[in-house]
Design an enzyme around this catalytic site. Structure first.
Site, mmCIF file in Angstrom:
data_model
loop_
_atom_site.group_PDB
_atom_site.id
_atom_site.type_symbol
_atom_site.label_atom_id
_atom_site.label_comp_id
_atom_site.label_asym_id
_atom_site.label_seq_id
_atom_site.Cartn_x
_atom_site.Cartn_y
_atom_site.Cartn_z
ATOM 1 N N ASP A 13 -32.102 -33.844 -60.949
ATOM 2 C CA ASP A 13 -32.552 -34.581 -59.758
ATOM 3 C C ASP A 13 -31.926 -34.058 -58.471
ATOM 4 O OD1 ASP A 13 -33.947 -36.334 -61.545
ATOM 5 O OD2 ASP A 13 -32.009 -37.270 -61.962
ATOM 6 N N LYS A 16 -34.958 -30.008 -56.686
ATOM 7 C CA LYS A 16 -35.372 -28.618 -56.927
ATOM 8 C C LYS A 16 -36.809 -28.380 -56.448
ATOM 9 C CE LYS A 16 -34.192 -29.076 -61.316
ATOM 10 N NZ LYS A 16 -33.331 -30.269 -61.340
ATOM 11 N N GLY A 40 -39.045 -34.783 -63.331
ATOM 12 C CA GLY A 40 -39.894 -35.237 -62.237
ATOM 13 C C GLY A 40 -39.473 -34.539 -60.963
ATOM 14 N N HIS A 41 -40.379 -33.766 -60.371
ATOM 15 C CA HIS A 41 -40.067 -33.058 -59.132
ATOM 16 C C HIS A 41 -40.915 -33.645 -58.015
ATOM 17 C CE1 HIS A 41 -38.541 -29.258 -61.423
ATOM 18 N NE2 HIS A 41 -37.806 -30.319 -61.594
ATOM 19 N N GLN A 223 -34.591 -30.191 -65.305
ATOM 20 C CA GLN A 223 -33.251 -30.684 -65.672
ATOM 21 C C GLN A 223 -32.165 -29.815 -64.997
ATOM 22 O OE1 GLN A 223 -35.540 -30.494 -68.653
ATOM 23 N NE2 GLN A 223 -36.144 -32.479 -67.936
HETATM 24 P P1 IMP Z 1 -34.156 -36.421 -72.713
HETATM 25 O O1 IMP Z 1 -34.317 -35.115 -72.025
HETATM 26 O O2 IMP Z 1 -35.262 -37.398 -72.396
HETATM 27 O O3 IMP Z 1 -33.945 -36.283 -74.184
HETATM 28 O O4 IMP Z 1 -32.828 -37.123 -72.165
HETATM 29 C C1 IMP Z 1 -31.531 -36.596 -72.422
HETATM 30 C C2 IMP Z 1 -30.628 -36.761 -71.206
HETATM 31 O O5 IMP Z 1 -31.090 -35.915 -70.167
HETATM 32 C C3 IMP Z 1 -30.604 -38.186 -70.644
HETATM 33 O O6 IMP Z 1 -29.321 -38.455 -70.110
HETATM 34 C C4 IMP Z 1 -31.609 -38.121 -69.513
HETATM 35 O O7 IMP Z 1 -31.395 -39.092 -68.526
HETATM 36 C C5 IMP Z 1 -31.351 -36.705 -68.992
HETATM 37 N N1 IMP Z 1 -32.516 -36.128 -68.309
HETATM 38 C C6 IMP Z 1 -33.632 -35.618 -68.865
HETATM 39 N N2 IMP Z 1 -34.464 -35.163 -67.917
HETATM 40 C C7 IMP Z 1 -33.863 -35.374 -66.752
HETATM 41 C C8 IMP Z 1 -34.219 -35.077 -65.395
HETATM 42 O O8 IMP Z 1 -35.268 -34.517 -65.089
HETATM 43 N N3 IMP Z 1 -33.311 -35.451 -64.453
HETATM 44 C C9 IMP Z 1 -32.123 -36.045 -64.764
HETATM 45 N N4 IMP Z 1 -31.753 -36.329 -66.000
HETATM 46 C C10 IMP Z 1 -32.610 -35.992 -66.988
#
Ligand code: IMP
Length: 429
Positions: A13, A16, A40-41, A223
């Site tokens: 977040d 990017k 989410g961008h 991410q």
């Molecule tokens: P998952 O990717 O849904 O399996 O989540 C694993 C971890 O990555 C969790 O702590 C989520 O909140 C974090 N996470 C996954 N995608 C994002 C993102 O786009 N931004 C911030 N945190 C993320």
């Protein structure tokens, strides 16, 4: 010709999408290499706000090819909806291509994600519940269904016959859930395949042709490095490698083909979900950052945890990713603060440690060592050049640059496209 990778240098977040949007002005191609709808961008142009989950933000630039790479896990219904919504807003999506090797998120993956999270109890990861982890586990376990399978009925039948009995055994015996119906899934996913078929290509061939033709390419990582499956705060991480090396793999690009690696950092930090977070602020300042920074998940709406800038984690990810340039976003969020802290060291059980620790509980015991800088208490949102920046804001950025260890070239001072300033002009085209 250039290949520029954009990655997150913290826990995600970092805005990017805004950086991709800015440098994609002259890009021929933007590639989304990893992750799924867990990302989410957001890009804001005038009063128009675009929230991307799977489609690269480069779709907003006419003439730019956009590729969803082999490393992405795709829930087809969500992708179709995202494309339809963009088209309804007048965005041309004819240049959006999808790798035939991308894995598919099946309906049981989000269900499995929820069930696994519930089973973890107080040790839950705080996933986005989009099925990301289970889908990548199936990919690594060689049980996945891929985009190419959706276009080939006999391949799809074969993949489902291989996967579903095993899934059903887990769902019914372990989680007391009803079994999945293969013929229903077959019909549903063949229909998605038909709808997406015109866009499904051998994306890595298109990408390599573009490199050979000397085109300007951006890889828009999802991410961030501190959520990396190997180097992040395991097990509180995502299931892919959002590092520069990992996104090369997902995009179909070799390491020697990369020209620049831009790492994006917020002027402070946030993270969503569980896991250690040495600079977390559980006080009024943390609330203020959340409020001023509108720190709620783009994909999930969850409030984000907030904290001071973590220079140790930032330096760690900068080195691991071979970062060449840094961008600092959301500086304006700090505008009202009288004092601002930067974490410049870690202390663990009375000793100094140089990097995030491998065991989550141990990393959770790390104490941040801070340096305190004076705030600027002036509005930066209307600055149109770095020269207009308040002196203390410049001092803060100078200090961040020294801590991170690579040139800070871009600065974000608000959500709008024009609220991005060059501190040091670089030609990424
Ligand atoms: P998952 O990717 O849904 O399996 O989540 C694993 C971890 O990555 C969790 O702590 C989520 O909140 C974090 N996470 C996954 N995608 C994002 C993102 O786009 N931004 C911030 N945190 C993320």
């Amino acid at each position: 010709m250039s290949v520029t990778i954009i990655i997150g240098g913290q826990w995600g977040d970092e805005a990017k999408g805004k950086i991709t949007d800015a440098i994609s002005e002259h890009a021929d191609m933007v590639i989304r290499p990893n992750g799924s709808t867990n990302a989410g961008h957001t890009v804001q142009i005038g009063d128009d706000v675009f929230k991307f989950h799977l489609v690269p933000a480069g779709i907003l630039r006419p003439g730019c090819d956009c590729v969803i790479g082999a490393g992405v896990a795709i829930p087809p219904a969500d992708l179709i909806q995202e494309i339809d919504e963009l088209q309804a807003r007048g965005i041309d999506t004819s240049r959006l291509y999808i790798s035939d090797r991308a894995n598919i998120i099946m309906p049981f993956h989000p269900l499995q994600d929820q069930l696994e999270e519930a089973q973890r109890g107080s040790h839950n990861i705080g996933t986005t519940l989009r099925g990301n982890g289970p889908a990548y586990a199936d990919k690594a376990g060689r049980r996945g269904v891929r985009m190419a399978d959706l276009l080939d009925e006999s391949a799809l039948v074969e993949r489902l016959n291989l996967t579903i009995p095993e899934k059903n055994a887990t769902l019914t015996t372990l989680y007391n859930q009803p079994p999945l119906d293969i013929s229903e899934l077959l019909e549903q996913f063949a229909a998605y395949g038909e709808k997406l078929a015109p866009r499904v290509i051998q994306a890595e061939v298109l990408v390599q042709d573009a490199i050979e033709a000397g085109k300007s390419i951006i890889v828009e990582g999802a991410q961030a490095a501190m959520l990396d499956i190997d180097y992040g705060t395991y097990p509180y991480v995502t299931s892919t490698s959002p590092t520069a090396a990992g996104v090369c793999q997902g995009a179909g690009i070799g390491p020697t083909q990369v020209t620049n690696v831009i790492s994006v950092y917020k002027a402070y930090t946030t993270r969503v979900g569980g896991g250690p977070y040495p600079t977390e602020l559980l006080d009024e300042t943390g609330d203020l950052l959340r409020k001023r920074g509108v720190e709620y998940g783009t994909s999930t709406g969850r409030p984000r945890r907030t904290g001071w800038f973590d220079g140790v984690a930032a330096r760690y990810t900068t080195r691991l990713n071979g970062v060449t340039h840094a961008a600092i976003t959301k500086i304006d969020v700090l505008d009202t603060l009288a004092e601002i802290k930067i974490c410049v060291g870690y202390e663990l059980d009375g000793h100094t440690v140089r990097a995030p620790q491998a065991v989550a509980d141990v990393y959770g015991r790390v104490k941040a060592i801070y340096e305190t800088l004076p705030g600027w208490q002036e509005d930066t949102t209307t600055c149109t050049s770095y020269d207009e920046f308040p002196t203390n804001a410049r001092r803060y950025i100078d200090r961040l640059e020294a801590v991170i260890g690579v040139p800070v070239v871009m600065l974000g001072v608000g959500p709008a496209r024009e609220q991005l300033l060059w501190r040091k002009q670089v030609d990424f085209s």
